[in-house]
Design a protein around this motif. Sequence first.
Motif, PDB file in Angstrom:
ATOM      1  N   GLU A  85      33.141 -85.922  14.475  1.00  0.00           N
ATOM      2  CA  GLU A  85      32.254 -84.852  14.040  1.00  0.00           C
ATOM      3  C   GLU A  85      32.817 -84.295  12.729  1.00  0.00           C
ATOM      4  O   GLU A  85      34.043 -84.299  12.518  1.00  0.00           O
ATOM      5  N   PRO A  86      31.965 -83.801  11.847  1.00  0.00           N
ATOM      6  CA  PRO A  86      32.459 -83.253  10.578  1.00  0.00           C
ATOM      7  C   PRO A  86      33.530 -82.178  10.756  1.00  0.00           C
ATOM      8  O   PRO A  86      34.517 -82.170  10.021  1.00  0.00           O
TER       9      PRO A  86
ATOM     10  N   TYR B 293      37.162 -82.374   8.986  1.00  0.00           N
ATOM     11  CA  TYR B 293      37.596 -81.408   7.983  1.00  0.00           C
ATOM     12  C   TYR B 293      38.797 -80.599   8.441  1.00  0.00           C
ATOM     13  O   TYR B 293      39.643 -80.221   7.623  1.00  0.00           O
TER      14      TYR B 293
ATOM     15  N   ILE C 119      33.959 -90.672   7.549  1.00  0.00           N
ATOM     16  CA  ILE C 119      33.391 -90.700   8.902  1.00  0.00           C
ATOM     17  C   ILE C 119      32.830 -92.091   9.202  1.00  0.00           C
ATOM     18  O   ILE C 119      33.092 -92.659  10.264  1.00  0.00           O
TER      19      ILE C 119
ATOM     20  N   GLY D 151      34.308 -87.021   2.617  1.00  0.00           N
ATOM     21  CA  GLY D 151      34.240 -86.893   4.066  1.00  0.00           C
ATOM     22  C   GLY D 151      33.198 -87.757   4.737  1.00  0.00           C
ATOM     23  O   GLY D 151      33.477 -88.419   5.745  1.00  0.00           O
ATOM     24  N   TYR D 152      31.986 -87.777   4.207  1.00  0.00           N
ATOM     25  CA  TYR D 152      30.912 -88.556   4.815  1.00  0.00           C
ATOM     26  C   TYR D 152      31.273 -90.034   4.855  1.00  0.00           C
ATOM     27  O   TYR D 152      31.081 -90.715   5.860  1.00  0.00           O
TER      28      TYR D 152
END
Length: 112
Positions: free
Chosen positions: A48-49, A53, A36, A32-33
Motif C-alpha cells: 500500500e502507498p 512511504y 510499488i 513510489g508508484y
Amino acid sequence: MVAMVRRQQEVGRFTDVALLVLISLADGAKHGYRMIHDIEEFSGTSLEPGTLYGALMRLEERGWIEALDAESRRRPYRITDAGRQALAEQLATLRRITGAATTRLGPLWGTA
C-alpha cells in the motif's frame, strides 16, 4: 497440490519492506508508484502507498536512500552507497538463513 497451495497461503509472505525497497532501487532510481509495481513484479508482494512511504522515510533517515529532484509531480529515490552496503549485508544474512533451512529440510525433501 491443492493442499500445498493452501498451506503456503496460510503461512503468508515473509517480507521486510525496507529490504524490498532497497532491492527495487538497486538497479536505478524510481518514484513510489514505479517501486510499488516493481516490488510486486519481483516479489509478488503488494504494498500500500502508506506502507511504502513510511519505509521510504525510515530509509532516508538512515541514509540508505535519498530523494532526488521531483520529475513533474513524482519524487524519485535512489539507493546510496550506505544503502548498497546495508543491502549486501542483509542478503548475506538471508543466504545463511536459506542455507540452514535447506540443510535442515534436506531429510524432508529426500536430499540428505
